[in-house]
Every structure is written in structure tokens, then in C-alpha cells.
Design an enzyme around this catalytic site. Structure first.
Site, PDB file in Angstrom:
ATOM      1  CB  VAL A  15      13.492 -19.600  28.102  1.00 34.57           C
ATOM      2  CG1 VAL A  15      13.248 -20.924  28.815  1.00 34.57           C
ATOM      3  CG2 VAL A  15      13.404 -19.781  26.593  1.00 34.57           C
ATOM      4  N   GLY A 136      12.382 -27.532  22.152  1.00 38.96           N
ATOM      5  CA  GLY A 136      11.539 -26.683  22.992  1.00 38.96           C
ATOM      6  C   GLY A 136      10.535 -27.442  23.836  1.00 38.96           C
ATOM      7  CB  ILE A 138       8.732 -31.681  21.328  1.00 38.60           C
ATOM      8  CG1 ILE A 138       8.013 -30.835  20.270  1.00 38.60           C
ATOM      9  CG2 ILE A 138       8.555 -33.163  21.050  1.00 38.60           C
ATOM     10  CD1 ILE A 138       8.525 -31.080  18.843  1.00 38.60           C
ATOM     11  N   GLY A 189      11.830 -13.135  15.613  1.00 34.25           N
ATOM     12  CA  GLY A 189      12.538 -13.621  16.800  1.00 34.25           C
ATOM     13  C   GLY A 189      12.777 -15.123  16.812  1.00 34.25           C
ATOM     14  CE  LYS A 207      17.526 -26.957  19.024  1.00 34.02           C
ATOM     15  NZ  LYS A 207      16.691 -26.142  18.137  1.00 34.02           N
ATOM     16  N   GLY A 304      10.303 -20.573  21.829  1.00 34.90           N
ATOM     17  CA  GLY A 304       9.287 -19.697  22.417  1.00 34.90           C
ATOM     18  C   GLY A 304       9.329 -19.805  23.929  1.00 34.90           C
TER      19      GLY A 304
END
Ligand code: HSE
Length: 433
Positions: A15, A136, A138, A189, A207, A304
Site C-alpha cells: 500500500v 480497501g 470502497i 497474498g 472494520k 490490494g
């Protein structure tokens, strides 16, 4: 244009590296959108030598993230180290004390310490951006914190862990066992370093706790989330769900009930027609039920490098534009303690799978216990026959009409005590679409 906004990035994993690279590659377009240039002036990571796909030229290197956090050459500290405590927490606290805005993807840190950090940020009129911490790429935080402002939200829910969704999807599509799918998720991953956080639901709970704090104006309270992971979901359950018209998803749900706020992360059956039932593979989804806008469902990449960096950069742009919003949408001092509604009062339909000994009176005994607890049954499905000689039981699946969890638990405890079933019953909640 104003002077450039100076960014320090701590943590150059997928990231962090994507964030730095996108900020460099799209510098001109981003400057127009941000109203000023955005430059990475300092970075910190474990190893300096690695090629990470962006140019480190012009960036000061810090071995210690806490030193970067207080550097005079940054305005915003981007924390991508991870972990609820340790270096990430120390660096974020140092950054706020030094008057720096913070952007983080660290859901564990905020789920554990969000209320305290938000108070510090509020007092200093600083932002803590955490769009990247939930689902992530969104824009879940922006949606519930800003776009939903006119609504009274009665439920926020979602598929908040890509690893679990990937595992359940492959188990369902290919008839594979849990362990094999988990290994593939790790190889690709998707899973956290310790996959327990994914498969036992802790990552989803972090979350959900953040979403719930925003929509209900309450303090982040991880302890009020009821948790069940996916490791006990079997092929029997997936097949039965399919035949009955459902899909099984690990769902995080926070909802207002008559008793208070119910928060849970559990494997859940969704009717196949529900938008979220069709969210497959590593994707995440977040849905919000508001009294003004109805239901909004967002689907996208929950992890990701580039997808998560996209969320980090959207927070940086808000800061560049001076759009500062209280961390959880209202002043931290106004967040109320969670008025918790426990699972005993959870209302809904249930799927039950019992391994029943094939002998006279077993079904009648089970049906009687259900009736004694006031549970009405929608369907009972029995596949094949047990073996009365070897005593091998047969799986029986039951769908109940709406009832309360305390009634289900009472009936199941009695059925177990009656000795009609082998092992523990399986129980999966059914969520209305
Ligand atoms: N490991 C997480 C997932 C991604 O599988 O969704 C980061 O929270």
C-alpha cells in the site's frame, strides 16, 4: 495555488509503495484536484535498498517512523505500518502531538484506540483519515460519514474480509475443503500474516466497529461485537444453503434494534437474490440502510496496493483542500457509549443442521423441543438414511421462521441433552436481504 502539501509515509509495503508511486505518476492531475501539489518528503520502512517502483529521490529516509512523524518537513503523516499497538500507535500519537494530520489504513489501531485518538485530533483540529482502513478501495467511510448525513441509519453491513469471501466462494464453487482454500488465499497474498485475524472474524470486526461508530454516533467498541469465524463451515452447510436458495457469507452487521445496537460478525445465509449474495471471490461489499436514501450497496476491492492507495490518496486530498471532518463524523466528545443489544435478543430466521440418530421418536423429540421454545419451522430436510445397525446419524437441516436467539439456544441445548443428535448442532443466522 497554495504551497505543496508535504507527506511522510511510514511503511512501504504494497500500500505504501503504491501510494508513493501513484502520487508521483499522477502528480499533475492530483495537484489540480487537490488545489495544490502533493509531495512525499519523507519515508520510513524496514529496508532501504529494495526497488519499490517509485523514485526515492528528494525523500528523506527515516529508520524510525516516530522521527518521521514529528519531522518539520511533513504536514501529513501516513501510517501504513499496521498493528494496534507498538510502533504504529507511538508514531500516530507523536504525529498528532506534533500537530500533523494523520492518514492511516490501520483498522486495528482505530478499533482499539479510535475514541482516544479522535479526542486528541479534535482538540488540535487535526484530521485522522482512515478511508483505507475499511474495505480497501470502497469509499465506505466517506459514504457513511458524509454522504449519509441526512439519514438515520438503522443498519450497516458488509462483506468486510476478502480472504473469507475468497475461501467461501471457492468452497462453494469447487467443492473444496476449507484448509485447501486458505492455503491458496495465503499464497495469493490475501490473508493477513496471521490468518486467524481473517478467518476468525477479527479483521471484519475491526472494520465493523469503525462503521458502527460513525453511523450510530457511538464510541468505537470492539468488545460489543459478537464474533464467529468461518472455520466451522462445512461442505454440508454450503450444499444445504445452495439447495435452500441461500449463499453463506461472513457478514459484519451493525443494526439498531429496540433493545439497542446489535453488532455481529458471523457466517450468515443470504438469499441468492440479495445483491451481496452475488459478491464473489476476494471482493468486499458495504451496504447502508438509511431512512432517506434507502439502501446503498457498494462492491469493490477490499485489499490490494493500488485499491487501498486510492483510499489513502482521497484522504490526503481532503486534507489538502482543507476539508476536515471529525474522525467519526461528530465531535469525539459527543460520541456516546454503545447501548449494546446482546445476541440473546437477536431476531431472525435460522438454519440448523443436526446429525440425528435414525431411530423412532428422534424427529418427534426434536420437533417437540422446538415447539416448547415457541419456534415455528419453515422447512425440515433430511437426506438419505442413517444406519440403525452402525448407529450412523443422518444430517437434517431445519429452517425456522423468525424467532429470538435465546429460544433457539434453549431448544438446541435441550435437544443435545435428549441424546437424539451426534456432536454439536450447526446454527447459521439468516439475514433478510
Ligand atoms: N486481509 C484483509 C482481507 C485485507 O482479506 O480482506 C485487509 O484488511
Amino acid at each position: 495555488m497554495s504551497r505543496p502539501l508535504r507527506i511522510g509515509i511510514a511503511g512501504l509495503g504494497t500500500v505504501g509503495a503504491s501510494t508513493a508511486r501513484i502520487l508521483q505518476q499522477k502528480a499533475n492531475a492530483i495537484a489540480l484536484k487537490a488545489g495544490r501539489g502533493i509531495v512525499v518528503t519523507g519515508v520510513s520502512a524496514r529496508s532501504r535498498g529494495k526497488d519499490r517502483g517509485f523514485d526515492l529521490g528528494g525523500m528523506a529516509w527515516f529508520d524510525d517512523a516516530a522521527n518521521l512523524a514529528v519531522s518539520d518537513d511533513i504536514d501529513v503523516f501516513v501510517e501504513l505500518i499496521g498493528g494496534a499497538n507498538g510502533p504504529a500507535k507511538a508514531a500516530v500519537e507523536a504525529a498528532l502531538d506534533a500537530g500533523k494530520h494523520v492518514v492511516t489504513a490501520n483498522k486495528a489501531l482505530l478499533a482499539e484506540h479510535g475514541a482516544a485518538l479522535a479526542r486528541v485530533a479534535d482538540e488540535a483540529n487535526l484530521a485522522i483519515g482512515f478511508e483505507a482502513a475499511v474495505a480497501g478501495g470502497i469509499p465506505a467511510i466517506k459514504t457513511v460519514r458524509e454522504a449519509a448525513t441526512a439519514n438515520t441509519v438503522n443498519r450497516v453491513f458488509g462483506i468486510l474480509n476478502g480472504t473469507c469471501n475468497y475461501i467461501l466462494t471457492r468452497m462453494e464453487d469447487e467443492g473444496l475443503e476449507f484448509d485447501e482454500c486458505l492455503k491458496d488465499a495465503q499464497a495469493l497474498g490475501y490473508a493477513e500474516a496471521d490468518p486467524t485475524a481473517d478467518i476468525e472474524g477479527h479483521d471484519s470486526a475491526h472494520k465493523l466497529a469503525l462503521l458502527a461508530a460513525i453511523v450510530f454516533g457511538s464510541e468505537v467498541d470492539l468488545n460489543s461485537i459478537y464474533l464467529e469465524g468461518i472455520s466451522a463451515i462445512s461442505q454440508d452447510d454450503l450444499r444445504a444453503a445452495d439447495e435452500l436458495g441461500y449463499r453463506i457469507k461472513l457478514l459484519g452487521v451493525a443494526q439498531q434494534t429496540e433493545q439497542g445496537i446489535e453488532q455481529r460478525v458471523t457466517p450468515t445465509m443470504l438469499p441468492k437474490s440479495a445483491p451481496m449474495a452475488r459478491v464473489s471471490g476476494v471482493l468486499n461489499a458495504v451496504a447502508v440502510d438509511g431512512d432517506a436514501f434507502g439502501e446503498i450497496t457498494m462492491v469493490g476491492a477490499g485489499a490490494g496496493g493500488d485499491a487501498t492507495a486510492s483510499a489513502v490518496i482521497s484522504d490526503i486530498i481532503d486534507i489538502a483542500r482543507g476539508r476536515l471532518t471529525p474522525v467519526f463524523g461528530i465531535p469525539a466528545a459527543s460520541l456516546s457509549p454503545v447501548n449494546r443489544s446482546g445476541m440473546q435478543t437477536h431476531a431472525g430466521a435460522y438454519y440448523l443442521r443436526l446429525n440425528v440418530y435414525d431411530r423412532p421418536g428422534a424427529f418427534a423429540g426434536i420437533a417437540t423441543r422446538m415447539a416448547e421454545s415457541g419456534i415455528s419451522l419453515e422447512s425440515i430436510m433430511q437426506k438419505g438414511r442413517g444406519d440403525t445397525e452402525t448407529g450412523k446419524p443422518l444430517p437434517v437441516t431445519i429452517i425456522t421462521h423468525n424467532t429470538m436467539e435465546e429460544h433457539i439456544r434453549e431448544a438446541l441445548a435441550r435437544i443435545e441433552a435428549d441424546g437424539h443428535i451426534e456432536g454439536r448442532p450447526q446454527m447459521i443466522r439468516i439475514e433478510k436481504a
